[in-house]
Every structure is written in structure tokens, then in C-alpha cells.
Design an enzyme around this catalytic site. Structure first.
Site, mmCIF file in Angstrom:
data_model
loop_
_atom_site.group_PDB
_atom_site.id
_atom_site.type_symbol
_atom_site.label_atom_id
_atom_site.label_comp_id
_atom_site.label_asym_id
_atom_site.label_seq_id
_atom_site.Cartn_x
_atom_site.Cartn_y
_atom_site.Cartn_z
ATOM 1 N N ASP A 122 -8.180 -9.935 -0.721
ATOM 2 C CA ASP A 122 -7.664 -8.661 -1.218
ATOM 3 C C ASP A 122 -7.007 -8.905 -2.577
ATOM 4 O O ASP A 122 -5.779 -8.867 -2.704
ATOM 5 C CB ASP A 122 -6.666 -8.073 -0.215
ATOM 6 C CG ASP A 122 -6.199 -6.680 -0.619
ATOM 7 O OD1 ASP A 122 -6.776 -6.106 -1.565
ATOM 8 O OD2 ASP A 122 -5.245 -6.167 0.008
ATOM 9 N N CYS A 168 -9.566 -2.457 -4.726
ATOM 10 C CA CYS A 168 -9.213 -1.123 -5.224
ATOM 11 C C CYS A 168 -10.018 -0.762 -6.461
ATOM 12 O O CYS A 168 -9.800 0.303 -7.042
ATOM 13 C CB CYS A 168 -7.719 -1.037 -5.519
ATOM 14 S SG CYS A 168 -7.149 -2.222 -6.766
ATOM 15 N N GLU A 188 -1.028 -17.254 -1.058
ATOM 16 C CA GLU A 188 -0.504 -16.334 -2.065
ATOM 17 C C GLU A 188 0.210 -17.137 -3.146
ATOM 18 O O GLU A 188 0.930 -18.094 -2.843
ATOM 19 C CB GLU A 188 0.466 -15.342 -1.407
ATOM 20 C CG GLU A 188 1.259 -14.485 -2.360
ATOM 21 C CD GLU A 188 0.390 -13.565 -3.196
ATOM 22 O OE1 GLU A 188 0.590 -13.532 -4.424
ATOM 23 O OE2 GLU A 188 -0.491 -12.883 -2.631
ATOM 24 N N TYR A 206 -4.829 -14.039 -1.139
ATOM 25 C CA TYR A 206 -4.004 -13.000 -1.760
ATOM 26 C C TYR A 206 -3.277 -12.226 -0.653
ATOM 27 O O TYR A 206 -3.286 -10.996 -0.608
ATOM 28 C CB TYR A 206 -4.857 -12.038 -2.591
ATOM 29 C CG TYR A 206 -5.706 -12.691 -3.643
ATOM 30 C CD1 TYR A 206 -5.194 -12.948 -4.914
ATOM 31 C CD2 TYR A 206 -7.018 -13.047 -3.381
ATOM 32 C CE1 TYR A 206 -5.982 -13.552 -5.899
ATOM 33 C CE2 TYR A 206 -7.812 -13.644 -4.343
ATOM 34 C CZ TYR A 206 -7.291 -13.898 -5.600
ATOM 35 O OH TYR A 206 -8.073 -14.490 -6.564
ATOM 36 N N GLN A 235 0.825 -1.205 0.000
ATOM 37 C CA GLN A 235 0.000 0.000 0.000
ATOM 38 C C GLN A 235 0.859 1.255 0.000
ATOM 39 O O GLN A 235 1.837 1.359 0.748
ATOM 40 C CB GLN A 235 -0.933 0.001 1.216
ATOM 41 C CG GLN A 235 -2.064 -1.019 1.148
ATOM 42 C CD GLN A 235 -3.127 -0.653 0.122
ATOM 43 O OE1 GLN A 235 -3.110 0.424 -0.460
ATOM 44 N NE2 GLN A 235 -4.062 -1.566 -0.098
#
Length: 625
Positions: free
Chosen positions: A550, A577, A494, A473, A437
Site C-alpha cells: 500500500d 490511490c 515501514e 508500507y 484513511q
């Protein structure tokens, strides 16, 4: 007081309002009065008469008459009766017309496609087209009635289609709303032709625009000037705002930005998911502690576009690396290649008001190093095709990376492992060029809030505390490690094996002994976790399990959505997002009725831009629901 003029028409008494000639107030009416009104004024008067009888002008007109209350009540009742008879007569006439239309289509032998096209036209126009087709067929002027009818209907639709303003013309426009990508939306003329204005406008503003391109259903326009400003308008801090594509909202106050992002999340999720969400389910946008100088990463590029794609071919030569370094232009350029494709140039950026102070301090030296690196890389390639291929790579020597961290300073190597500390969460290692981020001041608030949403008591009472968390994720394990204090067992999944190795190291460094990570695809995550952790299937799928997802901007892959539904956790916390792909996935996750949306929280991770982080909490339906 409204004056009424009495008029006699074939035994049907009615009054006309002189100031509004289209408003008819019917008085004494016999049994078939509605039909007589139609007879006197023609079939076209039926909608007008019926509309006038339903209008508020009727009550106003009756109140103005010097009549006793009982007589006024009888008059109003007679008018309602007339309205009903007029409506019934109009419906009967419409049904009769449709029967005639169907009979005529069969006589002419129209095929199914032609009939469907004809039925899309208004009834009067359809009857006229059929009459013209019948006359032409009788005169042997038409061999294919179906083609004749389709052509006439298409021509009628083309004639009735609103015409856009001419390209290059200037006009004034009132902005109705700001779209999710930052453009303004307005309507022009009596036809309310849709015009999309470029960045830099706000809802309610009167602007002057120039039409740049016309499309089938809308036009694009460039802003010339703002004639009437919104009270939410502020002076942008960056002199390149409007040219650089990095920001879209610098002209709006921060409170207006937060409201816009909440509106965008709400509208996108409702329209694209098709879900009937409560009006107040979208919470206020969580604000960023800093409105400027919050970004810990930027990737300026050297403009090096080949002449084949409309750029300057000299920029691809080793001695031509003196072009602008920065970010793409906001507007598409006017230059086009042979196929008509337009391209965006690069805006030269010496300093960026969104980047942290540490990045701006290193930016001048990074720009010069980028020119040297680009010249060396291009000098090794003799083929123009190879140079063009190099220019298209995301991590090419023509792109610089500046990643600011609390412990390592500004890192400029894509593969270097950087270290970042998130207050009250932990310390994390990650590769500087990979995802992390970008809003450092917002990270503690964001991570803590997401974990809090996941750890809240589940449906069924305060005693039903979630025990197992799966982080899909998971990247380098930020959510998983932060949640380790609230859950008995935490699993991270992941696909990137390098990120998983860093996540395992982060878990050890932060003392998260109840967290385990697995490098695998999200769709295979459950079976992989069962095999690697030794946990029972009941534990992962139990009534106390929660999943945080995510995914990247593209959203969940179909196999991941299927796996998530197969797992059946009690709660899903979906972090995205891109609200558009999130809406698509919500439609899939709620399609079978197993899950219901409980909360929607927007986070402003990207102030001054159109981008927003949307967090949706879904709960598994209780049996009684």
C-alpha cells in the site's frame, strides 16, 4: 427499389446508382476489366471503385434487378473478381510509385533525415515535392535539397493540421466522455479538434463552452451552460461546487459516480500498463456507506500567496491575515506573474458537506484560531523571503488540521497521537497529521475486504492456505494486525520509525502476538526481516506467502519493485490511490511473466470526488500456465 442506369464505357459495362453517384456496380467484365476501369476513370478512381464493390450497396442493387437467380449469382461473382483485380492493380501502382520515389530521392542526394521526413508525407504529395525540388535544383535556386524537402513537408503538415477555435469564442459541444480527472472531452468541427471542458459535465450532454486556452493538440474550455442534460445529473448539495477544488462529481448521481470510477480504473490500467486484461476483470466499485459527511480529516489553509507568484502581498503581513480560509479554487486563475505562471486562489469554506458533523461543528473556532496563529507566526519574521517560505510549508501556521476520531474527538495538533476504532478490526493509535484513511464509515469494509483477498486459498486447491503475510508500507499496522487472525506469521515493514513504534503498541493492544514490525526501507525489507525475526528464507519466500503493498501516491520505487520480484510471493495484493502509478508498477511486476493479474476491485473511499482506491490481486504463474 433502387434503380440502376446502364452506361457503356470502352467495352466495360457498369451500372450507376442515381441516388449515389459514387457507387459503381460492375457487370460483364473481360479479363483486364479492372485496368480498363482505371483507364477510364483515372488512378484516383481505384479506391472509390474498390470501396463501392465492397459496400453493402452492391447487394442491395443486385437484389433490385429483375434477374434470374443464376444470372444474379454470376454477376456477383464477376463483381468480386473485378474487386480483386482492382485491388491488385492499385497495389502494383503503389509499389511502382514507391520505387520511383526512392530513385528520385537518391538522384537528389537527400540525407537520411530528409528521406524519413519525406516518407511521412502522402505519396502524391511526396512526388510533387520531389518534382519541385528537382526543378529548383536544375534552375540553381536550391543549394541544399534536403533542407528544401524538409521545409516543404513541414509546411504541408502545418497546412493540413487542424486549426483550433479562436480563444474567447463560444461554441456548442457534445461531451463524449468524462476523463479520470473529471474534465469532459468533446470534439469540434470536421477535423474533430479535441476540447477539454472544465468540471461539471457528464457524457452525452450538449453544452455551451467558451474556449479559454489553445494548445498544440487540444483546447481548454470553460462551461457556460448545459443545453441538454444527462439523466444522471443531480443538484449539487454544496453551493460552492464548481468553485472549490475539493469535489468533482457532486453533479452526478452516486450510481453514475461508481460507474465512472470503475471506468477510470479499467481504462487507466489497460492503457498505461499495456496488459491485455479481460473485459470483465474489473469488478463493480465497492460503494461507501455514506455519500456525504464521511471525511475524518480536513486541512483548510489561509490564503497567503506572495505578490511574486501573483498573489496579494498584503496577505503576508501580520495585519493582513483576514483572507479566505478553505481550499484551492477549481480553476486556475487569470492572474500571472512575470514568467507567465498562473495560480489558484483559495475558496472561503465555512462548512464542508464532505466533512463529518464533528469537524463542521469545530470549524468556525478553528478558523479564528488559525488567523491568530498566522498573525503571530508572521509577526516574528521580518524578511519577506522568510514569510514566503513559511507560506509554502505544508504544516505551516497558515494551515489548520481537524482530525475527527471516535475516542479523542476532533484533534487539531499535527503531532498529537489520536485513537480510532475500526469496527470488527481493532483500535489503532496514529499521529493525527500522518496518513490514515479519511473515510471512517468505509474503513471496516475496506480493511476486511483487503485481508479477505490476501487470505483466500492459493492456486493449487482449497487446501493450499496462505501462512505468511508481509505488509509493505504498513504504517501503524492496520492491515497486518487485521490479518493476524488468518495467517500464522505476519510481518510489517515501514520506513517511518515513529509509525513502527505505534504499530508495535497497536499489536499489543489488539492481542496480535504473531505480528512483528521492522523499521526499514521496502527494498531492504527481506534481509531486515530475516535478521530481526529469525524466520527462514524459505518461510518468507515459500509457496504459501502473500504480500500486501500500500505505497504512497507515487507508487513503488524501483528498488521496492525489484525486491518484491526477488521475494517471489505466491500472491501480491496491491492497494493504490493512484491507478496511473499502479499501472506503471503492474507493467514492471508482470514484465518477466512471473505474475498475472487475477482481480481488480475499485473502492469508493472518496465519494463526490474523482479519487478512487484501486486494489489489484496478482498471482504467481503456475508452471503449467
Amino acid at each position: 427499389m433502387t434503380s440502376l442506369t446502364p452506361t457503356l464505357s470502352r467495352g466495360c459495362d457498369w451500372f450507376q446508382v442515381p441516388s449515389q453517384p459514387s457507387v459503381l456496380v460492375v457487370g460483364r467484365l473481360p479479363r483486364r476489366a479492372a485496368l480498363r476501369v482505371l483507364e477510364c476513370h483515372g488512378p484516383r478512381a481505384a479506391p472509390q471503385v474498390a470501396s463501392s464493390l465492397r459496400s453493402a450497396a452492391l447487394g442491395t442493387a443486385l437484389a433490385s434487378l429483375p434477374l434470374r437467380r443464376s444470372l444474379r449469382r454470376k454477376l456477383r461473382g464477376a463483381c468480386r473478381s473485378a474487386q480483386q483485380e482492382v485491388s491488385e492493380a492499385a497495389a502494383t501502382a503503389t509499389t511502382t510509385t514507391e520505387l520511383v520515389l526512392e530513385e528520385e530521392m537518391q538522384k537528389l542526394g537527400l540525407d537520411a533525415d530528409a528521406q524519413a521526413v519525406l516518407l511521412s508525407a502522402p505519396l502524391p504529395a511526396a512526388l510533387e515535392i520531389l518534382a519541385a525540388c528537382r526543378e529548383a535544383a536544375e534552375a540553381a535556386e536550391v543549394r541544399n535539397p534536403s533542407a528544401f524537402v524538409v521545409a516543404r513537408v513541414r509546411k504541408l503538415q502545418a497546412d493540413q493540421r487542424p486549426q483550433p477555435p479562436a480563444e474567447g469564442s463560444r461554441l456548442q459541444l457534445r461531451v463524449s466522455k468524462v476523463l479520470s480527472h473529471g474534465q469532459g472531452l468533446g470534439f469540434w468541427g470536421e477535423s474533430e479538434w479535441v476540447i477539454m471542458v472544465g468540471m461539471g459535465v457528464l457524457a452525452g450532454e450538449l453544452v455551451e463552452v467558451c474556449i479559454s486556452r489553445n494548445f498544440k493538440r487540444y483546447s481548454e474550455a470553460q462551461l457556460i451552460s448545459v443545453l441538454e442534460s444527462s439523466p444522471d445529473r443531480v443538484q449539487p448539495k454544496c453551493p460552492l461546487f464548481g468553485q472549490c477544488s475539493g469535489c468533482q462529481y457532486q453533479h452526478a448521481s452516486y450510481e453514475a459516480q461508481l460507474a465512472l470510477k470503475r471506468e477510470h480504473v479499467s481504462g487507466t490500467l489497460r492503457e498505461l500498463s499495456g496488459l491485455e486484461l479481460p473485459s470483465d476483470i474489473v469488478e463493480l466499485t465497492v460503494r461507501s456507506p455514506q455519500e456525504y459527511h464521511y471525511r475524518n480529516k480536513i486541512t483548510p489553509k489561509l490564503e497567503a500567496v506572495s505578490a511574486k507568484h501573483g498573489g496579494d502581498g498584503d496577505l503576508l503581513q501580520p495585519d493582513g491575515c483576514n483572507g479566505p480560509i478553505g481550499f484551492c479554487e477549481q480553476e486556475w486563475g487569470h492572474e500571472q506573474d512575470a514568467s507567465g505562471r498562473r495560480w489558484r486562489g483559495t475558496v472561503d469554506i465555512a462548512q464542508c458537506p464532505l466533512a463529518s458533523a464533528a469537524i463542521n461543528a469545530q470549524l468556525p473556532a478553528a478558523r479564528e484560531a488559525l488567523r491568530v496563529r498566522a498573525a503571530e507566526a508572521l509577526g516574528k519574521l521580518r524578511s519577506p523571503a522568510a514569510r514566503r517560505s513559511l507560506a509554502r510549508r505544508r504544516r505551516s501556521p497558515l494551515v489548520a488540521l481537524l482530525r475527527a476520531t471516535t475516542l479523542d474527538g476532533v484533534v487539531q495538533s499535527w503531532e498529537e497521537v489520536a485513537t480510532e476504532t475500526i469496527a470488527e478490526v481493532g483500535t489503532f493509535k496514529f499521529r493525527a497529521g500522518n496518513f490514515f484513511q479519511v473515510n471512517s464509515p468505509m474503513l471496516p469494509i475496506f480493511v476486511t475486504r483487503i485481508v479477505g483477498l490476501a487470505a483466500e486459498p492459493l492456486q493449487g486447491g482449497d487446501s493450499l492456505v496462505p501462512e505468511v503475510l508481509v505488509d509493505l508500507y504498513c504504517g501503524v499496522g492496520v492491515f497486518a494486525i487485521a490479518a493476524s487472525r488468518h495467517f500464522q506469521r505476519v510481518f510489517g515493514i515501514e520506513l517511518d520509525g515513529g509509525a513502527i513504534e505505534l504499530a508495535r503498541g497497536n499489536a499489543v493492544a489488539n492481542g496480535a502476538g504473531n505480528v512483528s514490525f521492522q523499521a526499514c526501507d521496502a527494498g531492504d525489507g527481506l534481509s531486515a526481516l530475516l535478521a530481526a525475526s529469525g524466520a527462514s528464507e524459505e518461510a518468507l519466500r515459500g509457496e504459501r506467502s502473500v504480500v500486501i503493498v500500500d505505497p504512497p501516491r507515487e507508487g513503488l520505487l524501483p528498488v521496492a519493485s525489484e525486491a518484491l520480484l526477488d521475494w517471489g510471493p505466491q500472491r501480491i495484493v496491491y492497494v493504490s490511490c493512484d491507478p496511473a502509478t499502479q499501472a506503471r508498477d503492474l507493467k514492471e511486476l508482470t514484465a518477466k511473466g512471473n505474475y498475472v493479474v487475477k482481480r481488480i476491485v475499485p473502492f469508493d473511499m472518496f465519494p463526490q470526488t474523482r479519487h478512487v482506491e484501486s486494489v489489484v490481486v496478482l498471482e504467481r504463474r503456475m508452471r503449467a500456465e
